[in-house]
Write a protein that holds these residues in place. Structure first.
Motif, mmCIF file in Angstrom:
data_model
loop_
_atom_site.group_PDB
_atom_site.id
_atom_site.type_symbol
_atom_site.label_atom_id
_atom_site.label_comp_id
_atom_site.label_asym_id
_atom_site.label_seq_id
_atom_site.Cartn_x
_atom_site.Cartn_y
_atom_site.Cartn_z
ATOM 1 N N LYS A 166 53.286 -18.898 -37.449
ATOM 2 C CA LYS A 166 54.710 -18.774 -37.754
ATOM 3 C C LYS A 166 55.400 -18.328 -36.465
ATOM 4 O O LYS A 166 55.115 -17.237 -35.945
ATOM 5 N N VAL A 167 56.285 -19.153 -35.963
ATOM 6 C CA VAL A 167 56.878 -18.892 -34.651
ATOM 7 C C VAL A 167 58.051 -17.920 -34.785
ATOM 8 O O VAL A 167 58.963 -18.126 -35.592
ATOM 9 N N LEU A 168 58.024 -16.850 -33.987
ATOM 10 C CA LEU A 168 59.050 -15.816 -33.990
ATOM 11 C C LEU A 168 60.061 -15.980 -32.861
ATOM 12 O O LEU A 168 61.198 -15.516 -32.958
ATOM 13 N N SER A 169 59.653 -16.616 -31.788
ATOM 14 C CA SER A 169 60.490 -16.781 -30.601
ATOM 15 C C SER A 169 59.962 -17.979 -29.819
ATOM 16 O O SER A 169 58.757 -18.276 -29.902
ATOM 17 N N PRO A 170 60.852 -18.685 -29.096
ATOM 18 C CA PRO A 170 62.259 -18.396 -28.810
ATOM 19 C C PRO A 170 63.195 -18.984 -29.865
ATOM 20 O O PRO A 170 62.833 -19.933 -30.562
ATOM 21 N N SER A 171 64.384 -18.436 -29.959
ATOM 22 C CA SER A 171 65.426 -19.037 -30.780
ATOM 23 C C SER A 171 66.005 -20.225 -30.015
ATOM 24 O O SER A 171 65.884 -20.306 -28.781
ATOM 25 N N PRO A 172 66.655 -21.169 -30.691
ATOM 26 C CA PRO A 172 67.288 -22.280 -29.974
ATOM 27 C C PRO A 172 68.270 -21.806 -28.910
ATOM 28 O O PRO A 172 68.342 -22.385 -27.825
ATOM 29 N N ALA A 239 54.237 -11.952 -26.583
ATOM 30 C CA ALA A 239 54.521 -12.409 -25.208
ATOM 31 C C ALA A 239 55.514 -11.441 -24.554
ATOM 32 O O ALA A 239 55.279 -10.235 -24.565
ATOM 33 N N ASP A 240 56.617 -11.968 -23.985
ATOM 34 C CA ASP A 240 57.676 -11.122 -23.409
ATOM 35 C C ASP A 240 58.980 -11.302 -24.184
ATOM 36 O O ASP A 240 60.080 -11.186 -23.651
ATOM 37 N N ALA A 241 58.871 -11.605 -25.475
ATOM 38 C CA ALA A 241 60.022 -11.998 -26.282
ATOM 39 C C ALA A 241 61.073 -10.897 -26.396
ATOM 40 O O ALA A 241 60.783 -9.701 -26.265
ATOM 41 N N HIS A 242 62.298 -11.329 -26.661
ATOM 42 C CA HIS A 242 63.406 -10.413 -26.910
ATOM 43 C C HIS A 242 63.339 -9.908 -28.352
ATOM 44 O O HIS A 242 63.200 -10.708 -29.286
ATOM 45 N N PRO A 243 63.458 -8.602 -28.578
ATOM 46 C CA PRO A 243 63.259 -8.054 -29.919
ATOM 47 C C PRO A 243 64.285 -8.508 -30.953
ATOM 48 O O PRO A 243 63.943 -8.642 -32.129
ATOM 49 N N THR A 244 65.530 -8.731 -30.552
ATOM 50 C CA THR A 244 66.513 -9.169 -31.549
ATOM 51 C C THR A 244 66.137 -10.535 -32.116
ATOM 52 O O THR A 244 66.357 -10.804 -33.303
ATOM 53 N N VAL A 245 65.560 -11.393 -31.294
ATOM 54 C CA VAL A 245 65.106 -12.703 -31.776
ATOM 55 C C VAL A 245 63.941 -12.526 -32.745
ATOM 56 O O VAL A 245 63.898 -13.147 -33.812
ATOM 57 N N VAL A 246 62.998 -11.667 -32.390
ATOM 58 C CA VAL A 246 61.848 -11.405 -33.255
ATOM 59 C C VAL A 246 62.306 -10.806 -34.584
ATOM 60 O O VAL A 246 61.830 -11.199 -35.661
ATOM 61 N N VAL A 247 63.231 -9.865 -34.525
ATOM 62 C CA VAL A 247 63.761 -9.239 -35.740
ATOM 63 C C VAL A 247 64.397 -10.282 -36.652
ATOM 64 O O VAL A 247 64.134 -10.327 -37.862
ATOM 65 N N ASN A 248 65.239 -11.129 -36.088
ATOM 66 C CA ASN A 248 65.897 -12.160 -36.891
ATOM 67 C C ASN A 248 64.892 -13.100 -37.543
ATOM 68 O O ASN A 248 65.049 -13.500 -38.704
ATOM 69 N N SER A 249 63.841 -13.442 -36.803
ATOM 70 C CA SER A 249 62.821 -14.338 -37.352
ATOM 71 C C SER A 249 62.020 -13.663 -38.453
ATOM 72 O O SER A 249 61.734 -14.261 -39.493
ATOM 73 N N LEU A 250 61.632 -12.411 -38.239
ATOM 74 C CA LEU A 250 60.893 -11.679 -39.264
ATOM 75 C C LEU A 250 61.695 -11.589 -40.557
ATOM 76 O O LEU A 250 61.160 -11.779 -41.659
ATOM 77 N N HIS A 270 56.220 -7.766 -23.573
ATOM 78 C CA HIS A 270 56.534 -7.487 -22.170
ATOM 79 C C HIS A 270 55.833 -6.245 -21.638
ATOM 80 O O HIS A 270 56.430 -5.388 -21.013
ATOM 81 N N HIS A 271 54.531 -6.166 -21.920
ATOM 82 C CA HIS A 271 53.682 -5.143 -21.315
ATOM 83 C C HIS A 271 54.136 -3.716 -21.628
ATOM 84 O O HIS A 271 53.909 -2.796 -20.852
ATOM 85 N N GLY A 272 54.802 -3.562 -22.764
ATOM 86 C CA GLY A 272 55.267 -2.230 -23.170
ATOM 87 C C GLY A 272 56.612 -1.849 -22.609
ATOM 88 O O GLY A 272 56.913 -0.662 -22.460
ATOM 89 N N SER A 273 57.451 -2.823 -22.326
ATOM 90 C CA SER A 273 58.790 -2.526 -21.802
ATOM 91 C C SER A 273 59.680 -1.949 -22.895
ATOM 92 O O SER A 273 59.696 -2.432 -24.031
ATOM 93 N N LYS A 274 60.458 -0.932 -22.536
ATOM 94 C CA LYS A 274 61.408 -0.338 -23.483
ATOM 95 C C LYS A 274 62.532 -1.305 -23.821
ATOM 96 O O LYS A 274 63.219 -1.140 -24.839
ATOM 97 N N ALA A 275 62.736 -2.339 -22.991
ATOM 98 C CA ALA A 275 63.814 -3.299 -23.210
ATOM 99 C C ALA A 275 63.404 -4.441 -24.132
ATOM 100 O O ALA A 275 64.235 -5.270 -24.490
ATOM 101 N N ASN A 276 62.136 -4.493 -24.524
ATOM 102 C CA ASN A 276 61.628 -5.615 -25.329
ATOM 103 C C ASN A 276 61.004 -5.183 -26.651
ATOM 104 O O ASN A 276 60.458 -6.019 -27.367
ATOM 105 N N ASN A 277 61.101 -3.902 -26.961
ATOM 106 C CA ASN A 277 60.497 -3.379 -28.197
ATOM 107 C C ASN A 277 61.404 -2.295 -28.765
ATOM 108 O O ASN A 277 61.368 -1.145 -28.302
#
Length: 355
Positions: A166-172, A239-250, A270-277
């Motif tokens: 089930k693909v969570l990212s990327p959004s169109p 991967a390095d996905a953006h969390p808002t995209v993942v949230v919307n997909s979930l 994104h390797h534990g980045s605060k900007a991606n989780n």
């Protein structure tokens, strides 16, 4: 099923091994930095990394990489695979199929004119320009007939070898940002070494002062992230996905804070980045095991602020580091006292087994 996080320096390279109709199958998600395959040693001789040894072992077992997923074009994800293809002329013979959102596929998907500059062959010398390497990768997989040529976009379902994706990212919208001329990401679009300062604060202090600012990297936003379901067990690779995209997909898949996705393992974005989780994303996934892939050499990953979010959401979980020496650099005595059940740890050989 076995999941192994290869030592990929500051990148990702994950091998998934499982049985399907009595056959051993392998999925490789990304290939880490070029040195994950090989680099020159101090004496000029090659030093082989875990990607090389892993591929050699697969060959010895007369198996193949049934599916290779290239999540996006950054060098810390694609570099090792390109190094493999450059050094091993027989590489394509042990690959079943490849998933990769190329510039050509994206242009066709949006019915836009192809950007010619994106398809130019890069010079032979290594420039570490991730976009140029992405084009080189596209040419290789097309010429050797291993490219599935399907666009992988959020909310799609794929069934392959007994596994549901089930693909969570990327959004169109995030994918469309790659329609222009591709350029190497500018440093200011990424975390900087200044984030090392957050190691000086305790987890509790981070929780009190938490503020979320989302990653704006176009490349990271194009990452292929998914839920992988095998024998009714879910595994999440972000991967390095953006969390808002993942949230919307979930949420679109029917998950909520009251009804979270139950997962055996989550590969943190994104390797534990605060900007991606962000906290909202972490609350939508219920798991006892999280994986962070990085040696911390670039961008000060993982950010301790991200670990604090995990502690606030689930203080009784295990966070596995594929470079365990980082734990003592980040976690202080006060953290262990404040959150005694919060377990930054490691796994022998960085390998998980799920029955």
């Amino acid at each position: 099923m076995k999941i192994k996080s290869l030592k990929a320096f500051n990148g990702d390279a994950i091998l998934i091994t499982f049985k399907e109709k009595g056959n051993e199958r392998n999925i490789l998600i990304d290939g880490g930095m070029p040195a994950t395959y090989v680099q020159k040693g101090k004496n000029g001789k090659p030093e082989y990394g875990e990607l090389k040894t892993t591929i050699d072992e697969i060959r010895l077992r007369n198996e193949k990489i049934d599916l290779l997923v290239l999540t996006h074009v950054d060098d810390d994800h694609i570099g090792g695979v390109l190094q493999w293809f450059e050094k091993d002329k027989e590489a394509h013979k042990i690959i079943g199929q490849v998933w990769f959102n190329s510039g050509r596929l994206i242009s066709e998907y949006f019915d836009e004119q192809e950007i010619v500059e994106n398809l130019l062959e890069i010079p032979n010398e290594r420039t570490l320009t991730s976009i140029g390497q992405g084009v080189k990768f596209e040419e290789y997989i097309e010429e050797n007939g291993i490219w599935d040529k399907r666009i992988v976009v959020a909310l799609e379902y794929f069934d392959y070898l007994g596994i549901t994706f089930k693909v969570l990212s990327p959004s169109p919208d995030k994918l469309k940002l790659l329609l222009g001329k591709w350029e190497k990401e500018k440093p200011e679009s990424l975390d900087t070494s200044a984030d090392k300062n957050d190691y000086e604060l305790s987890l509790a202090e981070h929780i009190k002062k938490d503020k979320f600012n989302e990653d704006t990297s176009v490349h990271n936003g194009s990452s292929i992230a998914f839920i992988m379901t095998y024998e009714k067990k879910n595994f999440v690779f972000l991967a390095d996905a953006h969390p808002t995209v993942v949230v919307n997909s979930l949420k679109a898949f029917g998950y909520s804070k009251k009804r979270p996705l139950k997962a055996e393992l989550v590969k943190i974005s994104h390797h534990g980045s605060k900007a991606n989780n962000n906290i909202e994303m972490l609350e939508l996934i219920k798991s006892s095991k999280y994986l962070i892939s990085t040696n911390g050499d670039k961008h000060a990953h993982p950010n301790k602020q991200l670990l604090a979010r995990l502690a606030s959401v689930n203080d009784n979980c295990e966070i596995y580091f594929n470079y365990p020496e980082q734990i003592e650099q980040i976690i202080m005595a006060k953290d262990r006292s404040d959150f005694p059940n919060f377990k930054p740890t490691s796994k022998e050989n960085n390998e998980f087994t799920f029955e």
